[in-house]
Design an enzyme around this catalytic site. Sequence first.
Site, PDB file in Angstrom:
ATOM      1  N   ASP A 139     -13.717   0.690  -0.488  1.00  0.00           N
ATOM      2  CA  ASP A 139     -12.543   1.164   0.288  1.00  0.00           C
ATOM      3  C   ASP A 139     -13.345   1.864   1.690  1.00  0.00           C
ATOM      4  O   ASP A 139     -13.947   2.679   1.380  1.00  0.00           O
ATOM      5  CB  ASP A 139     -12.004   2.546  -0.444  1.00  0.00           C
ATOM      6  CG  ASP A 139     -10.838   3.360   0.332  1.00  0.00           C
ATOM      7  OD1 ASP A 139     -11.019   3.568   1.442  1.00  0.00           O
ATOM      8  OD2 ASP A 139      -9.897   3.444  -0.298  1.00  0.00           O
ATOM      9  N   HIS A 140     -13.114   1.339   2.675  1.00  0.00           N
ATOM     10  CA  HIS A 140     -13.899   1.515   3.927  1.00  0.00           C
ATOM     11  C   HIS A 140     -13.840   2.860   4.159  1.00  0.00           C
ATOM     12  O   HIS A 140     -14.751   3.336   4.985  1.00  0.00           O
ATOM     13  CB  HIS A 140     -13.765   0.290   4.973  1.00  0.00           C
ATOM     14  CG  HIS A 140     -12.708   0.780   5.984  1.00  0.00           C
ATOM     15  ND1 HIS A 140     -11.257   0.099   5.432  1.00  0.00           N
ATOM     16  CD2 HIS A 140     -12.548   1.346   6.954  1.00  0.00           C
ATOM     17  CE1 HIS A 140     -10.470   0.770   6.184  1.00  0.00           C
ATOM     18  NE2 HIS A 140     -11.260   1.117   7.356  1.00  0.00           N
ATOM     19  N   HIS A 187      -6.884   4.474   0.632  1.00  0.00           N
ATOM     20  CA  HIS A 187      -7.631   5.461   1.527  1.00  0.00           C
ATOM     21  C   HIS A 187      -7.100   7.122   1.473  1.00  0.00           C
ATOM     22  O   HIS A 187      -8.045   7.786   1.296  1.00  0.00           O
ATOM     23  CB  HIS A 187      -7.442   5.019   3.047  1.00  0.00           C
ATOM     24  CG  HIS A 187      -7.552   3.420   3.126  1.00  0.00           C
ATOM     25  ND1 HIS A 187      -8.663   3.058   2.839  1.00  0.00           N
ATOM     26  CD2 HIS A 187      -7.136   2.570   4.086  1.00  0.00           C
ATOM     27  CE1 HIS A 187      -9.067   1.593   3.134  1.00  0.00           C
ATOM     28  NE2 HIS A 187      -7.910   1.545   4.035  1.00  0.00           N
ATOM     29  N   LYS A 209       1.903   3.329  11.113  1.00  0.00           N
ATOM     30  CA  LYS A 209       1.554   2.495  12.245  1.00  0.00           C
ATOM     31  C   LYS A 209       2.385   2.618  13.444  1.00  0.00           C
ATOM     32  O   LYS A 209       3.492   3.231  13.197  1.00  0.00           O
ATOM     33  CB  LYS A 209       1.714   0.913  12.076  1.00  0.00           C
ATOM     34  CG  LYS A 209       0.781   0.570  10.913  1.00  0.00           C
ATOM     35  CD  LYS A 209       0.304  -0.781  10.950  1.00  0.00           C
ATOM     36  CE  LYS A 209      -0.413  -1.175   9.833  1.00  0.00           C
ATOM     37  NZ  LYS A 209      -2.056  -0.842  10.042  1.00  0.00           N
TER      38      LYS A 209
HETATM   39  C1  BG6 Z   1      -6.978  -1.114   6.196  1.00  0.00           C
HETATM   40  C2  BG6 Z   1      -5.660  -1.280   6.247  1.00  0.00           C
HETATM   41  O1  BG6 Z   1      -7.417  -1.130   4.964  1.00  0.00           O
HETATM   42  O2  BG6 Z   1      -7.493   0.132   7.021  1.00  0.00           O
HETATM   43  C3  BG6 Z   1      -5.077  -1.451   7.707  1.00  0.00           C
HETATM   44  O3  BG6 Z   1      -5.258  -2.510   5.570  1.00  0.00           O
HETATM   45  C4  BG6 Z   1      -5.418  -0.210   8.595  1.00  0.00           C
HETATM   46  O4  BG6 Z   1      -3.678  -2.012   7.741  1.00  0.00           O
HETATM   47  C5  BG6 Z   1      -6.742   0.064   8.224  1.00  0.00           C
HETATM   48  O5  BG6 Z   1      -5.113  -0.303  10.072  1.00  0.00           O
HETATM   49  C6  BG6 Z   1      -7.032   1.289   9.108  1.00  0.00           C
HETATM   50  O6  BG6 Z   1      -8.658   1.434   9.252  1.00  0.00           O
HETATM   51  P1  BG6 Z   1      -9.324   2.428  10.452  1.00  0.00           P
HETATM   52  O7  BG6 Z   1     -10.577   2.357   9.710  1.00  0.00           O
HETATM   53  O8  BG6 Z   1      -8.995   1.626  11.606  1.00  0.00           O
HETATM   54  O9  BG6 Z   1      -8.599   3.551  10.035  1.00  0.00           O
END
Ligand code: BG6
Length: 491
Positions: free
Chosen positions: A177-178, A240, A340
């Site tokens: 989960d980045h 997230h 979004k």
């Molecule tokens: C991803 C989603 O996990 O996270 C995307 O699938 C989203 O839809 C993205 O745009 C957002 O990541 P960050 O790091 O740009 O906040």
Amino acid sequence: MSARPEPTECFDLVVFGGTGDLAHRKLLPALYHRELGGLIPEHARIIAVSRRPLSDADYRAWAQEKILAHVTDACHKVLSRFLQRLHYISVNVSEDTGWQSLEQILKGREDVCRAFYLSVSPDFFGPICQALGTHNLITPKSRVTIEKPIGKSGSTAAHVNETIGSVFKEEQIFRIDHYLGKETVQNLMALRFANVLFEPLWNSSYIDHIQITAAETLGVESRAGYYDTAGALRDMVQNHLLQLLCLVAMEPPESMAADSVRDEKLKVLKALKPMDPPSVMRNTVRGQYRAGASSDGGAVSGYLEDVQLQASQTETFVAAKAEIANWRWAGVPFYLRTGKRLAERISEIVIQFRELPHSIFKESAGRIAANKLVIRLQPDEGVKMQVMIKDPGPGGMRLREVPLDMTFAEAFQVRHADAYERLLGDMLRGNQTLFMRRDEVEAAWAWIDPILEQWAKDRTPPKGYTAGTWGPSAAIALIEREGRTWHEDTL
Ligand code: BG6
């Protein structure tokens, strides 16, 4: 002086989906930065796997172009060393061909860490893992990383976990989960558990409510196919936002060991108050963007046009009120919001403390703002504590709200590593602290499933909102009817 990170042990990193969107936007730039930092051992290799036929040279040329397009600190010497590590193998998972080439390239390297990264549609997780098993490509030093979405519901997630678990042991599975790799997210743990200041106040006696926002200005971009089957609740909230909620709400873990942290996060997820159908209708708002303006004022299209559909019930915005039924948090709402094509790109956690029990400052009656701790994930990562001070100069005790500001870019003159750099390093070291365990993923779905079910039964479409705004007005009403407002950075 902080200790300089050491390179990991030697590895073969096999990236399925090696020519895909994530590979070129995130994985290759992150690996290049690890090379730049001297963190990749001499004989490590990166083996990109994809369907189309390409030579190593073709792939290296493609990778070079993509890396140069994404990094601002390209060093040609480092880049050419990095490119030499890249290899390319064509495997067609659907037709089950090409595995011998992969076997061939991996042969004789059984003693190095073998890390498989599945940056592909989840439909392929099972077939790839099974094939890796059948072709005897899994060594004791193997591990696998999977990207979300893990399933589309609790039961499908359990099935994905089951399939992967039939080939890899849980300690070999890295569910990424980045958001957990973002610098400020880890700082949240430092803030809470490396300072004596906050923890005594971190409960319902002192905290009025918490807001977690992940707002994006982009639309669905090139991912229309995936996004229309997912929607914001599955795409952002299930993973997230709930992970952020866990880190804010969890009890102090015994240590930073993976299972200590994950046990505490799991307890939070299990304590989330399940929503029955009337609560879903009252406590959630879903929206879909219509044509409007981008943050720079240019016209942007609506969701239906972006995904080229006549109609869609998919939500591109969610606001929800979550409650945690435990001693620490009973009565403290957690307002979650993501979408979004919103007005700004901001991800932040706001801890809103309670009002003073009594004010002695008669001249400032009604103007003493309750303290607020704002933890900004992006952009301008940092932490701000909003406090009241006396306005300088004569004129009596006039009070004013000011931020105690710790914007990390100013406090630390270093480049902030992208989340993937950190997470790839942790995975290669075998550290699972910032990765989700199977039971966490399934517990998160257990809270999400009833919302999805009620939304599916409810015939009303998602509420439209104009691109470039903060979402449907119902999201404002969700919080304002409880006498609160969404945080706006006005200081
Ligand atoms: C991803 C989603 O996990 O996270 C995307 O699938 C989203 O839809 C993205 O745009 C957002 O990541 P960050 O790091 O740009 O906040």
